[in-house]
Structure formats: structure tokens, C-alpha cells
Scaffold this motif. Structure first.
Motif, PDB file in Angstrom:
ATOM      1  N   UNK A 132       0.607  -1.394   0.168  1.00 60.06           N
ATOM      2  CA  UNK A 132      -0.004   0.030  -0.016  1.00 60.06           C
ATOM      3  C   UNK A 132       0.784   1.255   0.046  1.00 60.06           C
ATOM      4  N   UNK A 171      -2.864  12.607  -4.522  1.00 59.91           N
ATOM      5  CA  UNK A 171      -3.137  12.598  -5.948  1.00 59.91           C
ATOM      6  C   UNK A 171      -1.856  12.582  -6.578  1.00 59.91           C
ATOM      7  N   UNK A 227       1.178  17.104  -1.552  1.00 60.85           N
ATOM      8  CA  UNK A 227      -0.183  17.472  -0.900  1.00 60.85           C
ATOM      9  C   UNK A 227      -1.041  16.382  -0.334  1.00 60.85           C
ATOM     10  N   UNK A 277     -14.109   4.823  -9.120  1.00 59.98           N
ATOM     11  CA  UNK A 277     -13.142   4.075  -8.138  1.00 59.98           C
ATOM     12  C   UNK A 277     -14.159   2.893  -7.754  1.00 59.98           C
ATOM     13  N   UNK A 304     -19.695  11.258  -5.739  1.00 62.92           N
ATOM     14  CA  UNK A 304     -20.867  10.889  -5.652  1.00 62.92           C
ATOM     15  C   UNK A 304     -21.434   9.944  -4.358  1.00 62.92           C
ATOM     16  N   UNK A 361      -7.203  19.647   2.904  1.00 65.60           N
ATOM     17  CA  UNK A 361      -6.082  19.244   2.225  1.00 65.60           C
ATOM     18  C   UNK A 361      -4.719  20.273   2.615  1.00 65.60           C
ATOM     19  N   UNK A 374      -2.846  11.279 -12.427  1.00 61.13           N
ATOM     20  CA  UNK A 374      -4.494  11.704 -12.556  1.00 61.13           C
ATOM     21  C   UNK A 374      -5.286  10.668 -11.608  1.00 61.13           C
ATOM     22  N   UNK A 375      -4.525  10.209 -10.584  1.00 59.94           N
ATOM     23  CA  UNK A 375      -5.305   9.367  -9.762  1.00 59.94           C
ATOM     24  C   UNK A 375      -5.254   9.713  -8.242  1.00 59.94           C
ATOM     25  N   UNK A 376      -6.168   9.326  -7.466  1.00 56.95           N
ATOM     26  CA  UNK A 376      -6.043   9.512  -6.074  1.00 56.95           C
ATOM     27  C   UNK A 376      -5.577   8.147  -5.670  1.00 56.95           C
ATOM     28  N   UNK A 400     -10.075   8.424   5.706  1.00 61.34           N
ATOM     29  CA  UNK A 400      -9.219   8.038   4.691  1.00 61.34           C
ATOM     30  C   UNK A 400      -8.386   9.209   4.269  1.00 61.34           C
ATOM     31  N   UNK A 459     -20.386   8.445  -0.482  1.00 62.25           N
ATOM     32  CA  UNK A 459     -19.089   8.738  -1.039  1.00 62.25           C
ATOM     33  C   UNK A 459     -18.321   9.577  -0.116  1.00 62.25           C
ATOM     34  N   UNK A 460     -17.068   9.610  -0.124  1.00 62.34           N
ATOM     35  CA  UNK A 460     -16.000  10.341   0.852  1.00 62.34           C
ATOM     36  C   UNK A 460     -16.396  11.806   0.560  1.00 62.34           C
ATOM     37  N   UNK A 514      -4.618  14.709   1.549  1.00 62.09           N
ATOM     38  CA  UNK A 514      -6.070  15.148   1.742  1.00 62.09           C
ATOM     39  C   UNK A 514      -6.621  14.029   2.964  1.00 62.09           C
ATOM     40  N   UNK A 551     -10.314  12.443   4.180  1.00 65.18           N
ATOM     41  CA  UNK A 551     -11.849  12.253   3.891  1.00 65.18           C
ATOM     42  C   UNK A 551     -12.564  11.651   5.012  1.00 65.18           C
ATOM     43  N   UNK A 611      -5.698   6.138  -2.198  1.00 71.29           N
ATOM     44  CA  UNK A 611      -6.284   6.065  -0.731  1.00 71.29           C
ATOM     45  C   UNK A 611      -5.675   5.265   0.065  1.00 71.29           C
ATOM     46  N   UNK A 612      -5.530   5.708   1.223  1.00 74.51           N
ATOM     47  CA  UNK A 612      -5.135   4.799   2.446  1.00 74.51           C
ATOM     48  C   UNK A 612      -6.147   3.759   2.607  1.00 74.51           C
TER      49      UNK A 612
END
Lengths: 109, 114
Positions: free
Chosen positions: A2, A92, A31, B35, B106, A48, A95-97, A88, A42-43, A33, A35, A99-100
Motif C-alpha cells: 500500500x 493525488x 499534498x 473508483x 457521488x 488538504x 491523474x489518480x487518487x 481516509x 461517498x467520501x 487530503x 476524507x 487512498x489509504x
């Protein structure tokens, strides 16, 4: 492996207690974030952080970005049942996040 | 203003079937990302589309595909469903590709494969 490891994975505390959640990585980020996600939703973005050593406060929540920008923490003071949820951290990259692994918090009234 | 809307909210499919999930971004947002979130885990990146072009793809099999329409709405398609595809599928929209634009998620589509 991970990219972002969060600890603890699960946390159950009594209303009024304080707690800290950690987000760690071996990589450096520009940076990060945080959530919160409630069941079936959704989150939702909380904060940030962009500067090493930065501390941000959001009411009873305090967020810190590590000096080396590899880790972050979330501290909640006097937890309330409304704080219950999945916390979470995310970065970024490209182009993708990413997540933990998440910390599931339950605050018992 | 309406947030990110996803449809349907819940869906039950049988193994081997095909499914299409839909996402409408916030008005003015040109970027849509998809996602997959398995219960108890953080979301995993599947696709990002910006200005109707694929800009990123996660580590998912070719059974997963997506597209973005001229009005910036998006569809996620999954073929030959497996039990392991059961998850919450989240769509996120943003005005641009960078983090300072902010990403809004969403509420997701809960897919159950039986």
C-alpha cells in the motif's frame, strides 16, 4: 504494498475521548487530503495539507502534515457520535487518487 | 447546485452478466473519475476521463471500460461479472485534473454480484 498505510484500522471510543489517526508512507507528496466517509455515502473532503509541518484545524479536528511530507495525522478532541465514520487519507499522483487503507471510527454515546 | 449524481444506487446482477453504471458530474466539471471500493477498504482507482479522453487507467482487467460523453457525463461498463466485482462504485468529478481544483464524490452505486 500500500502506498498509504493508516493506523489504527479500527477504533472504538467513548464520547468525549480524544483520538489520533495516522497516515504513513515512504514516499514524499506535494499534498495530502483527508476524507470522511459514512456508510452508503461517498467520501467527503475534510482538508488538504500542502506544506511540510503544516497544521490545520477544523473545529475539533486537527490535521498535521509531516515535516518531510511523508506522513500525516488527524487528531479529534472530545469525540462525538457524529464523528463516526471511515477516515481516509489520500494523495493525488498523476491523474489518480491513492487512498489509504482507512480507519473505521466508532464513537459510543 | 446538484452534486455528483450516480445511478442506479443499488444493483444486483448474476455472474457473467454485464452492467452499466452512470455518473453525472457537477455542472461545469469536465473531469470524471471512477473508483471501486470493496467493503472495509479504501477506494481503488479505475479510470479518469477529462474532456472526453481517457487520462488514466488503474490496475483493472479489460472487462472494465468507460467513456465520457459530450455533456461530460460518464458510464462505467463491466462485462462478464465476477463475484469479486461486488463493491461500491464511486464517481468523482472535478473542474480540472489537479488537486487544487477539488474532487467531489457521488454517493456511489452498490453492485452485488450473485
Amino acid at each position: 504494498t500500500q502506498l498509504l498505510e493508516q493506523s489504527p484500522q479500527f477504533l472504538s471510543i467513548q464520547e468525549g475521548e480524544n483520538l489520533t489517526v495516522y497516515c504513513n508512507s515512504s514516499s514524499v507528496f506535494s499534498s495530502l487530503q483527508w476524507y470522511r466517509q459514512e456508510p452508503g455515502e461517498g467520501p467527503v473532503l475534510l482538508v488538504t495539507v500542502v506544506t511540510g509541518g503544516e497544521v490545520k484545524k477544523l473545529k475539533r479536528l486537527t490535521f498535521q502534515f509531516g515535516d518531510a511530507r511523508k506522513d500525516s495525522s488527524l487528531h479529534i478532541t472530545a469525540a462525538q457520535p457524529g464523528d463516526t465514520g471511515l477516515y481516509l487519507c489520500a494523495v493525488l499522483t498523476g491523474n489518480q487518487f491513492y487512498f489509504g487503507t482507512g480507519t473505521s471510527l466508532t464513537v459510543i454515546p | 447546485d446538484a452534486g455528483v449524481t450516480q445511478s442506479p444506487t443499488h444493483l444486483i446482477k448474476t455472474r457473467g452478466q454485464h452492467v452499466t453504471l452512470r455518473c453525472s458530474p457537477i455542472s461545469g466539471h469536465k473531469s470524471v473519475s471512477w473508483y471501486q471500493q470493496v467493503l472495509g477498504q479504501g477506494p481503488q482507482f479505475i479510470f479518469q476521463y477529462y474532456e472526453k479522453e481517457e487520462r488514466g487507467r488503474g490496475n483493472f482487467p479489460d472487462r472494465f471500460s468507460a467513456r465520457q460523453f459530450p455533456n461530460y457525463s460518464s458510464e462505467l461498463n463491466v462485462n462478464a461479472l465476477l463475484l469479486g466485482d461486488s463493491a461500491l462504485y464511486l464517481c468523482a468529478s472535478s473542474a480540472g485534473q489537479r488537486i487544487y481544483y477539488g474532487y467531489t464524490f457521488g454517493s456511489g452505486t452498490r453492485l452485488t454480484v450473485v
